[in-house]
Design a protein around this motif. Structure first.
Motif, PDB file in Angstrom:
ATOM      1  N   GLY A  32     -23.704  13.466 -36.607  1.00 18.09           N
ATOM      2  CA  GLY A  32     -24.397  12.788 -35.520  1.00 18.09           C
ATOM      3  C   GLY A  32     -25.896  13.000 -35.574  1.00 18.09           C
ATOM      4  N   TYR A  33     -26.311  14.200 -35.921  1.00 12.89           N
ATOM      5  CA  TYR A  33     -27.733  14.543 -35.996  1.00 12.89           C
ATOM      6  C   TYR A  33     -28.432  13.748 -37.102  1.00 12.89           C
ATOM      7  CZ  TYR A  33     -31.869  17.615 -36.330  1.00 12.89           C
ATOM      8  OH  TYR A  33     -33.152  18.126 -36.366  1.00 12.89           O
ATOM      9  N   ILE A  34     -27.864  13.793 -38.320  1.00 13.65           N
ATOM     10  CA  ILE A  34     -28.500  13.125 -39.453  1.00 13.65           C
ATOM     11  C   ILE A  34     -28.430  11.611 -39.312  1.00 13.65           C
ATOM     12  CG2 ILE A  34     -28.436  12.796 -41.952  1.00 13.65           C
ATOM     13  CD1 ILE A  34     -27.502  15.670 -42.246  1.00 13.65           C
ATOM     14  N   GLU A  35     -27.273  11.100 -38.887  1.00 14.37           N
ATOM     15  CA  GLU A  35     -27.123   9.651 -38.721  1.00 14.37           C
ATOM     16  C   GLU A  35     -28.138   9.108 -37.717  1.00 14.37           C
ATOM     17  OE1 GLU A  35     -25.298   5.755 -39.031  1.00 14.37           O
ATOM     18  OE2 GLU A  35     -25.241   7.538 -40.305  1.00 14.37           O
TER      19      GLU A  35
ATOM     20  N   THR B  44     -33.909  18.393 -47.928  1.00 11.81           N
ATOM     21  CA  THR B  44     -33.943  17.921 -46.544  1.00 11.81           C
ATOM     22  C   THR B  44     -32.575  18.045 -45.899  1.00 11.81           C
ATOM     23  OG1 THR B  44     -35.830  16.435 -46.757  1.00 11.81           O
ATOM     24  CG2 THR B  44     -34.167  15.833 -45.124  1.00 11.81           C
ATOM     25  N   GLU B  45     -31.534  17.645 -46.623  1.00  9.15           N
ATOM     26  CA  GLU B  45     -30.173  17.759 -46.083  1.00  9.15           C
ATOM     27  C   GLU B  45     -29.840  19.210 -45.752  1.00  9.15           C
ATOM     28  OE1 GLU B  45     -25.618  17.603 -47.623  1.00  9.15           O
ATOM     29  OE2 GLU B  45     -27.031  16.207 -48.572  1.00  9.15           O
ATOM     30  N   THR B  46     -30.196  20.113 -46.659  1.00  8.40           N
ATOM     31  CA  THR B  46     -29.928  21.532 -46.434  1.00  8.40           C
ATOM     32  C   THR B  46     -30.645  22.037 -45.189  1.00  8.40           C
ATOM     33  OG1 THR B  46     -29.585  21.945 -48.796  1.00  8.40           O
ATOM     34  CG2 THR B  46     -30.153  23.841 -47.420  1.00  8.40           C
ATOM     35  N   THR B  47     -31.904  21.632 -45.033  1.00  8.70           N
ATOM     36  CA  THR B  47     -32.680  22.054 -43.874  1.00  8.70           C
ATOM     37  C   THR B  47     -32.085  21.512 -42.577  1.00  8.70           C
ATOM     38  OG1 THR B  47     -34.717  22.162 -45.172  1.00  8.70           O
ATOM     39  CG2 THR B  47     -34.957  21.992 -42.780  1.00  8.70           C
TER      40      THR B  47
ATOM     41  N   GLU C  29     -30.506  23.754 -39.509  1.00 15.93           N
ATOM     42  CA  GLU C  29     -31.014  23.713 -38.137  1.00 15.93           C
ATOM     43  C   GLU C  29     -29.887  23.404 -37.147  1.00 15.93           C
ATOM     44  OE1 GLU C  29     -34.357  21.087 -37.950  1.00 15.93           O
ATOM     45  OE2 GLU C  29     -35.727  22.584 -38.768  1.00 15.93           O
ATOM     46  N   CYS C  30     -28.997  22.509 -37.539  1.00 18.60           N
ATOM     47  CA  CYS C  30     -27.852  22.188 -36.676  1.00 18.60           C
ATOM     48  C   CYS C  30     -26.950  23.397 -36.510  1.00 18.60           C
ATOM     49  CB  CYS C  30     -27.055  21.028 -37.263  1.00 18.60           C
ATOM     50  SG  CYS C  30     -27.844  19.413 -37.107  1.00 18.60           S
ATOM     51  N   LEU C  31     -26.639  24.064 -37.611  1.00 20.83           N
ATOM     52  CA  LEU C  31     -25.744  25.214 -37.550  1.00 20.83           C
ATOM     53  C   LEU C  31     -26.353  26.345 -36.730  1.00 20.83           C
ATOM     54  CD1 LEU C  31     -24.399  25.243 -41.218  1.00 20.83           C
ATOM     55  CD2 LEU C  31     -23.146  24.605 -39.143  1.00 20.83           C
ATOM     56  N   ALA C  32     -27.667  26.516 -36.806  1.00 21.42           N
ATOM     57  CA  ALA C  32     -28.332  27.541 -36.007  1.00 21.42           C
ATOM     58  C   ALA C  32     -28.238  27.211 -34.520  1.00 21.42           C
ATOM     59  CB  ALA C  32     -29.795  27.669 -36.432  1.00 21.42           C
ATOM     60  N   PHE C  33     -28.384  25.932 -34.170  1.00 19.41           N
ATOM     61  CA  PHE C  33     -28.276  25.516 -32.776  1.00 19.41           C
ATOM     62  C   PHE C  33     -26.850  25.721 -32.275  1.00 19.41           C
ATOM     63  CE2 PHE C  33     -27.985  22.490 -29.252  1.00 19.41           C
ATOM     64  CZ  PHE C  33     -29.187  22.722 -28.581  1.00 19.41           C
ATOM     65  N   ILE C  34     -25.873  25.375 -33.105  1.00 22.21           N
ATOM     66  CA  ILE C  34     -24.471  25.564 -32.728  1.00 22.21           C
ATOM     67  C   ILE C  34     -24.172  27.042 -32.534  1.00 22.21           C
ATOM     68  CG2 ILE C  34     -22.093  25.349 -33.557  1.00 22.21           C
ATOM     69  CD1 ILE C  34     -23.037  22.783 -35.033  1.00 22.21           C
TER      70      ILE C  34
ATOM     71  N   GLY D 174     -40.057   9.238 -49.141  1.00 23.60           N
ATOM     72  CA  GLY D 174     -41.098   9.696 -50.042  1.00 23.60           C
ATOM     73  C   GLY D 174     -41.282   8.774 -51.233  1.00 23.60           C
ATOM     74  N   ASP D 175     -42.236   9.113 -52.064  1.00 27.40           N
ATOM     75  CA  ASP D 175     -42.486   8.311 -53.263  1.00 27.40           C
ATOM     76  C   ASP D 175     -41.299   8.337 -54.223  1.00 27.40           C
ATOM     77  OD1 ASP D 175     -45.008   7.647 -52.356  1.00 27.40           O
ATOM     78  OD2 ASP D 175     -45.999   9.312 -53.396  1.00 27.40           O
ATOM     79  N   ASP D 176     -40.412   9.321 -54.044  1.00 32.08           N
ATOM     80  CA  ASP D 176     -39.224   9.409 -54.886  1.00 32.08           C
ATOM     81  C   ASP D 176     -38.090   8.510 -54.399  1.00 32.08           C
ATOM     82  OD1 ASP D 176     -38.580  10.746 -52.578  1.00 32.08           O
ATOM     83  OD2 ASP D 176     -38.093  12.654 -53.541  1.00 32.08           O
ATOM     84  N   GLY D 177     -38.329   7.784 -53.278  1.00 33.73           N
ATOM     85  CA  GLY D 177     -37.314   6.894 -52.751  1.00 33.73           C
ATOM     86  C   GLY D 177     -36.235   7.600 -51.967  1.00 33.73           C
ATOM     87  N   GLU D 178     -36.455   8.881 -51.642  1.00 27.75           N
ATOM     88  CA  GLU D 178     -35.497   9.652 -50.858  1.00 27.75           C
ATOM     89  C   GLU D 178     -36.068   9.980 -49.486  1.00 27.75           C
ATOM     90  OE1 GLU D 178     -33.183  12.008 -54.472  1.00 27.75           O
ATOM     91  OE2 GLU D 178     -34.642  13.098 -53.243  1.00 27.75           O
ATOM     92  N   VAL D 179     -35.172  10.212 -48.534  1.00 33.81           N
ATOM     93  CA  VAL D 179     -35.593  10.542 -47.176  1.00 33.81           C
ATOM     94  C   VAL D 179     -35.918  12.028 -47.094  1.00 33.81           C
ATOM     95  CG1 VAL D 179     -34.895  10.664 -44.761  1.00 33.81           C
ATOM     96  CG2 VAL D 179     -34.206   8.704 -46.160  1.00 33.81           C
ATOM     97  N   HIS D 180     -37.108  12.326 -46.529  1.00 32.02           N
ATOM     98  CA  HIS D 180     -37.554  13.708 -46.348  1.00 32.02           C
ATOM     99  C   HIS D 180     -37.757  13.997 -44.857  1.00 32.02           C
ATOM    100  CE1 HIS D 180     -38.420  14.594 -50.664  1.00 32.02           C
ATOM    101  NE2 HIS D 180     -38.471  13.268 -50.705  1.00 32.02           N
ATOM    102  N   HIS D 181     -37.642  15.257 -44.510  1.00 34.23           N
ATOM    103  CA  HIS D 181     -37.633  15.739 -43.127  1.00 34.23           C
ATOM    104  C   HIS D 181     -38.783  16.729 -42.975  1.00 34.23           C
ATOM    105  CE1 HIS D 181     -35.904  18.940 -40.348  1.00 34.23           C
ATOM    106  NE2 HIS D 181     -35.682  17.872 -39.608  1.00 34.23           N
ATOM    107  N   TYR D 182     -39.664  16.503 -41.975  1.00 31.97           N
ATOM    108  CA  TYR D 182     -40.845  17.341 -41.825  1.00 31.97           C
ATOM    109  C   TYR D 182     -41.038  17.737 -40.365  1.00 31.97           C
ATOM    110  CZ  TYR D 182     -42.028  15.112 -46.295  1.00 31.97           C
ATOM    111  OH  TYR D 182     -42.002  14.626 -47.578  1.00 31.97           O
TER     112      TYR D 182
END
Length: 241
Positions: free
Chosen positions: A117-120, A147-150, A154-159, A224-232
């Motif tokens: 739910g968070y990532i979607e 990014t996925e790992t991060t 973060e979700c697991l820490a909140f849970i 990003g320029d690599d065509g992948e989604v990044h999280h900041y």
């Protein structure tokens, strides 16, 4: 919908889409009617186009209905059906297997639905803002591995920090771990919906979850320029008040 390889520990649905397109639904497997099985029954979140987490197509559900999965602990039986609530879903399973029981959804599966739910939601609310590119649905881009790992961490820490509150929230009719993950993204980033619009009473789990989520730094995502989604972290790095 955002996908990743199946893990038995999280009870994720297997990835089934292929170069030939997505299958319609999933194959059911059944045991004998009088089998004494222990069933795990959980919601299967669908994206806005009606696909499950592994890429199978189900279409959109009628208002108030959800897609459910019933799977026995030993894997002997697995099937899918619609029901409005967990109580109705459990009754449906016992109607088919009257000698069996429905057990609580494992925390690992609830955590996986929360992360989905968070990532979607993060991807659904993002845009491809690269110069020279038209605004695109970020759900069509791969998520960067780091990014996925991060995001998962973060979700697991909140849970881990607020598990009791989340379990209280899950008990509300129509609410789910998937929606709770979506609400974490929305609440921490000041979107128009979130935990805060589910309950305002100071003693209510949603109110306390709102405060906890707002205490987190904002986040944003981009391609990003690599065509992948990044999280900041947010450029403003300010917390929602």
């Amino acid at each position: 919908m955002y996908q990743q390889p199946t893990s038995g520990n999280t009870m994720r649905l297997s990835t089934v889409d292929s170069m030939f397109g997505a299958p319609m639904g999933r194959k059911a497997t059944h045991a004998i009617r009088n089998a004494t099985l222990r069933f795990i029954v959980h919601v299967c979140p669908l994206d806005i186009q009606g696909y499950d987490e592994g890429g199978a197509y189900w279409g959109m559900r009628n208002s108030g209905q959800h897609l459910w999965r019933a799977v026995s602990e030993d894997g002997e039986a697995e099937f899918f059906f619609d029901a409005p609530t967990r109580e109705k879903a459990a009754a449906h399973v016992i109607g088919i297997y009257p000698e069996s029981v429905v057990i609580n959804t494992p925390p690992t599966r609830l955590a996986e639905e929360f992360i989905l739910g968070y990532i979607e939601t993060a991807l659904a609310l993002g845009d491809d803002t690269r110069e020279g590119h038209e605004s695109s649905d970020l759900r069509t881009f791969p998520v960067n591995a780091e990014t996925e790992t991060t995001m998962r961490s973060e979700c697991l820490a909140f849970i881990e920090a607020h598990g009791d509150l989340l379990n209280r929230a899950y008990a509300h009719p129509g609410y789910s771990a998937f929606l709770a993950g979506a609400d974490l993204w929305c609440t921490r980033n000041g979107e128009g919906v979130g935990y805060w619009d589910k309950g305002a009473d100071p003693a209510d789990a949603f109110h306390v979850l709102t405060l906890a989520a707002k205490a987190l730094d904002n986040r944003y995502i981009e391609v990003g320029d690599d065509g992948e989604v990044h999280h900041y972290p947010s450029l403003t790095s300010t917390r929602i008040q």
